[in-house]
Design a protein around this motif. Structure first.
Motif, PDB file in Angstrom:
ATOM      1  N   LYS A  12      -5.165   4.561  -4.867  1.00 40.23           N
ATOM      2  CA  LYS A  12      -5.741   3.257  -5.199  1.00 40.23           C
ATOM      3  C   LYS A  12      -5.783   2.335  -3.993  1.00 40.23           C
ATOM      4  O   LYS A  12      -6.743   1.590  -3.786  1.00 40.23           O
ATOM      5  CB  LYS A  12      -4.925   2.611  -6.322  1.00 40.23           C
ATOM      6  CG  LYS A  12      -5.542   1.341  -6.898  1.00 40.23           C
ATOM      7  CD  LYS A  12      -4.698   0.804  -8.032  1.00 40.23           C
ATOM      8  CE  LYS A  12      -5.344  -0.411  -8.688  1.00 40.23           C
ATOM      9  NZ  LYS A  12      -6.588  -0.056  -9.399  1.00 40.23           N
ATOM     10  N   ASN A  13      -4.738   2.381  -3.173  1.00 37.03           N
ATOM     11  CA  ASN A  13      -4.691   1.501  -1.998  1.00 37.03           C
ATOM     12  C   ASN A  13      -3.777   2.106  -0.926  1.00 37.03           C
ATOM     13  O   ASN A  13      -2.653   1.655  -0.730  1.00 37.03           O
ATOM     14  CB  ASN A  13      -4.191   0.105  -2.375  1.00 37.03           C
ATOM     15  CG  ASN A  13      -4.261  -0.870  -1.221  1.00 37.03           C
ATOM     16  OD1 ASN A  13      -5.113  -0.774  -0.355  1.00 37.03           O
ATOM     17  ND2 ASN A  13      -3.340  -1.813  -1.203  1.00 37.03           N
ATOM     18  N   CYS A  69       0.848  -1.200   0.000  1.00 39.91           N
ATOM     19  CA  CYS A  69       0.000   0.000   0.000  1.00 39.91           C
ATOM     20  C   CYS A  69       0.882   1.247   0.000  1.00 39.91           C
ATOM     21  O   CYS A  69       2.107   1.158   0.099  1.00 39.91           O
ATOM     22  CB  CYS A  69      -0.950   0.007   1.202  1.00 39.91           C
ATOM     23  SG  CYS A  69      -0.126  -0.176   2.812  1.00 39.91           S
ATOM     24  N   ASN A  91      -8.100   5.069  -9.311  1.00 39.23           N
ATOM     25  CA  ASN A  91      -7.113   5.473  -8.307  1.00 39.23           C
ATOM     26  C   ASN A  91      -7.811   6.045  -7.081  1.00 39.23           C
ATOM     27  O   ASN A  91      -7.313   6.958  -6.426  1.00 39.23           O
ATOM     28  CB  ASN A  91      -6.150   6.499  -8.910  1.00 39.23           C
ATOM     29  CG  ASN A  91      -5.266   5.885  -9.976  1.00 39.23           C
ATOM     30  OD1 ASN A  91      -4.408   5.059  -9.672  1.00 39.23           O
ATOM     31  ND2 ASN A  91      -5.496   6.261 -11.225  1.00 39.23           N
ATOM     32  N   ASP A  92      -8.983   5.480  -6.777  1.00 38.31           N
ATOM     33  CA  ASP A  92      -9.808   5.883  -5.643  1.00 38.31           C
ATOM     34  C   ASP A  92     -10.139   4.621  -4.851  1.00 38.31           C
ATOM     35  O   ASP A  92     -10.852   3.745  -5.321  1.00 38.31           O
ATOM     36  CB  ASP A  92     -11.097   6.542  -6.161  1.00 38.31           C
ATOM     37  CG  ASP A  92     -11.932   7.173  -5.070  1.00 38.31           C
ATOM     38  OD1 ASP A  92     -12.065   6.558  -3.994  1.00 38.31           O
ATOM     39  OD2 ASP A  92     -12.472   8.267  -5.296  1.00 38.31           O
ATOM     40  N   TRP A  93      -9.610   4.525  -3.630  1.00 36.46           N
ATOM     41  CA  TRP A  93      -9.751   3.295  -2.852  1.00 36.46           C
ATOM     42  C   TRP A  93     -11.183   3.011  -2.406  1.00 36.46           C
ATOM     43  O   TRP A  93     -11.514   1.882  -2.024  1.00 36.46           O
ATOM     44  CB  TRP A  93      -8.818   3.319  -1.645  1.00 36.46           C
ATOM     45  CG  TRP A  93      -9.123   4.387  -0.618  1.00 36.46           C
ATOM     46  CD1 TRP A  93      -8.690   5.674  -0.619  1.00 36.46           C
ATOM     47  CD2 TRP A  93      -9.908   4.230   0.561  1.00 36.46           C
ATOM     48  NE1 TRP A  93      -9.167   6.348   0.479  1.00 36.46           N
ATOM     49  CE2 TRP A  93      -9.909   5.486   1.226  1.00 36.46           C
ATOM     50  CE3 TRP A  93     -10.607   3.171   1.133  1.00 36.46           C
ATOM     51  CZ2 TRP A  93     -10.584   5.709   2.426  1.00 36.46           C
ATOM     52  CZ3 TRP A  93     -11.289   3.386   2.329  1.00 36.46           C
ATOM     53  CH2 TRP A  93     -11.270   4.632   2.961  1.00 36.46           C
ATOM     54  N   ARG A 131     -11.151   0.777   7.387  1.00 35.32           N
ATOM     55  CA  ARG A 131     -10.133   1.675   6.862  1.00 35.32           C
ATOM     56  C   ARG A 131     -10.466   3.114   7.274  1.00 35.32           C
ATOM     57  O   ARG A 131     -11.644   3.463   7.488  1.00 35.32           O
ATOM     58  CB  ARG A 131     -10.041   1.563   5.339  1.00 35.32           C
ATOM     59  CG  ARG A 131      -9.737   0.146   4.872  1.00 35.32           C
ATOM     60  CD  ARG A 131      -9.574   0.029   3.375  1.00 35.32           C
ATOM     61  NE  ARG A 131      -8.280   0.535   2.927  1.00 35.32           N
ATOM     62  CZ  ARG A 131      -7.794   0.356   1.706  1.00 35.32           C
ATOM     63  NH1 ARG A 131      -8.516  -0.295   0.799  1.00 35.32           N
ATOM     64  NH2 ARG A 131      -6.617   0.829   1.366  1.00 35.32           N
TER      65      ARG A 131
END
Length: 357
Positions: free
Chosen positions: A101-102, A82, A284-286, A117
């Motif tokens: 992304k992560n 990550c 690119n968005d978790w 998260r």
């Protein structure tokens, strides 16, 4: 570091404590018992000193420019799984959020290792709080549907709100649920519903329920303003007090880091309604999930859409849907201010360990 009093001990009835300021042991001989030796032996164990969660996250970006909304990569912290990437959102509250992304924002909460998260450190009507979201959906459920086939976009009375705050999920039991059918389905949350310890760590917050009336064809920044405003569907409350909610559309929008063809600034300059054509933004968005639509807490404000609620589509766009439709449910909570982080690195393998000071 600080003394781990649960593991540390001395012989002969002597008890030990620790002065963190002067960094020395304090021995109490009030219960001392003489024996064959005149010596007292102590074995001391140390552990990481708890840090208030908001303090730790703010310390991660101590070198960042708070006036910039660009992605900030924490120096000297790396992981193979990550990224330590955060950004300020540039709103009137200038919240600090995990992006990319992560990102390395996993926590162990509710007895679930890496099961939640961190969205970020966000301002609420009650003050600054750390906001969490479940790492994976707990079900594919209606936002609102009942045994008589009724449904609306009133979060305060919705079947999903009830499930999360007083029903089977909240009470860690099984319960009946209706999902676009008047035939009840039994849901079993006996292993992943909220524990009593988790409930005590969740703050009761005023969740704002405002939204735009133009179908949500607005930027993340505009969404943020509407969410916290007083405009909503006629007759519906624009605020609700409770423990467990869902993400906002703006939470999703601000979680992007952008990519090569569209960077973060370009993504935030694009209406969330139109993100279906912006793969650099949602990939690119978790908070994005390609498998299905995810519910947000935000109802449609237009008077012609009494049963519509906004969700994050599998296409990447934020759009409205009937409340009776099924959507992925990821509970979201704000932690009480005294929440500390004992240990961990925020990775899937070594998530942050939460406690209460």
């Amino acid at each position: 570091l600080t003394l781990d009093t649960t593991k540390s001990s001395c012989n002969s009835g002597v008890t030990v404590s620790w002065d963190d300021d002067t960094w020395h042991a304090i021995l109490d001989y009030s219960t001392y018992t003489a024996n064959s030796t005149t010596r007292t032996k102590c074995t001391l164990y140390f552990k990481n000193k708890p840090v208030i969660a908001t303090t730790l996250l703010n310390n991660l970006v101590s070198g960042a420019n708070k006036s910039s909304t660009d992605v900030y990569t924490v120096p000297n912290k790396t992981s193979d799984s990550c990224t330590y990437t955060l950004a300020y959102d540039g709103t009137s509250d200038n919240n600090l959020r995990y992006v990319g992304k992560n990102p390395c924002n996993y926590v162990t909460f509710n007895g679930e290792k890496a099961g939640w998260r961190i969205i970020g450190v966000l301002n609420t009507p009650e003050g600054q709080r750390v906001k969490l979201i479940h790492a994976t959906p707990i079900g594919n459920l209606s936002w609102d549907y009942n045994s008589t086939g009724g449904f609306s976009n009133n979060w305060a009375t919705s079947s999903l709100q009830t499930l999360l705050n007083s029903g089977a999920y909240y009470n860690r039991t099984t319960g009946q649920y209706y999902n676009k059918s008047t035939k009840a389905t039994t849901l079993d949350f006996t292993s992943n519903g909220l524990t009593e310890a988790a409930k005590n760590q969740i703050d009761t917050i005023t969740w704002k329920l405002g939204s735009p009336k133009n179908g949500g064809r607005v930027l993340a920044s505009t969404w943020y303003t509407y969410e916290r405003g007083i405009e909503g569907y006629t007759g519906r409350p624009t605020a609700w007090q409770g423990k467990v909610g869902l993400m906002y559309p703006s939470d999703y929008g601000y979680a992007t880091s952008g990519g090569t063809s569209k960077n973060r600034a370009s993504c935030l300059a694009k209406e969330l309604f139109s993100w279906n054509g912006a793969s650099d933004c949602y990939n690119n968005d978790w908070l994005y999930n390609s498998s299905n639509s995810q519910w947000t807490i935000s109802p449609f404000a237009d008077s012609s859409f009494a049963s519509y609620v906004f969700g994050v589509r599998g296409s990447g766009a934020v759009n409205y849907r009937h409340a009776y439709n099924a959507g992925l449910v990821r509970p979201s909570v704000y932690l009480i201010p005294s929440t500390t982080i004992l240990d961990g690195e925020g990775t899937l393998e070594n998530p942050y360990q939460l406690s209460v000071q």
